[in-house]
Design a protein around this motif. Structure first.
Motif, short mmCIF file in Angstrom:
data_model
loop_
_atom_site.label_atom_id
_atom_site.label_comp_id
_atom_site.label_asym_id
_atom_site.label_seq_id
_atom_site.Cartn_x
_atom_site.Cartn_y
_atom_site.Cartn_z
N LEU A 25 52.39 2.00 -31.44
CA LEU A 25 52.33 3.29 -32.11
C LEU A 25 51.52 3.26 -33.38
O LEU A 25 50.90 4.24 -33.76
CB LEU A 25 53.75 3.79 -32.42
N GLN A 26 51.56 2.15 -34.08
CA GLN A 26 50.76 1.99 -35.29
C GLN A 26 50.65 0.52 -35.64
O GLN A 26 51.49 -0.28 -35.23
CB GLN A 26 51.37 2.76 -36.47
N PHE A 65 59.35 6.42 -37.70
CA PHE A 65 59.06 7.04 -36.40
C PHE A 65 59.84 8.35 -36.32
O PHE A 65 61.05 8.36 -36.55
CB PHE A 65 59.50 6.09 -35.27
N ALA A 88 54.35 7.76 -35.40
CA ALA A 88 54.81 6.81 -36.41
C ALA A 88 54.11 7.08 -37.74
O ALA A 88 53.06 7.71 -37.79
CB ALA A 88 54.52 5.39 -35.94
N TRP A 90 53.83 5.22 -42.04
CA TRP A 90 54.20 4.15 -42.95
C TRP A 90 53.72 4.49 -44.34
O TRP A 90 52.88 5.36 -44.52
CB TRP A 90 53.65 2.81 -42.48
#
Length: 145
Positions: A25-26, A65, A88, A90
């Protein structure tokens, strides 16, 4: 010598689903991970239209997420963006202000998970006061009109 199929050969058939079960996802390269970091994973749930946590910072990087709904996310230096269910996100943590994490929708709840690497002895979240926000306006990305 014949090929061996690990899914069917041997005393117990084994799954091969693990070979295709992962979707990335990342990927991120955080600027630092605090020495001796304490790691915690949370589930955060906001009702429809909730603005979320006031501006704050984390002592270390955070990875999240969105499970349900849409989050309006804004981290210092980056423009605000919508993170939808299945996506996702961050943030680097440290001396970076997290301005927004609220529910972008007024008709559905928002639910997301976040894993934080916290500096030992430091809170996982520290609110930022209005004075500091005013001193750092030059670090905030332009806001949509």
């Amino acid at each position: 010598m014949p090929d061996i199929d690990p899914a069917t050969d041997g005393p117990t058939p084994r799954s091969v689903a693990w070979q295709t079960a992962v979707t990335v996802l990342q990927e991120a390269a955080p600027p630092f991970i605090p020495a001796g970091a304490h790691v915690m994973t949370l589930v955060v749930e906001y009702p429809p239209g909730d603005p979320g946590t006031p501006p704050h910072r984390h002592s270390g990087p955070a990875f999240g997420f969105v499970v349900e709904g849409e989050m309006l996310l804004e981290v210092e230096g980056d423009p605000e963006r919508v993170v939808r269910a299945g996506e996702a996100f961050w943030e680097p943590g440290g001396d970076v202000i997290h301005y927004q994490d609220g529910n972008n929708r007024d008709d559905v709840p928002l639910r997301f998970t976040v894993t934080m690497l916290c500096e030992p002895g430091q809170p996982m979240l520290t609110l930022v006061d209005e004075q500091e926000l005013a001193q750092r306006t030059d670090r905030r990305a332009p806001r949509p009109s």
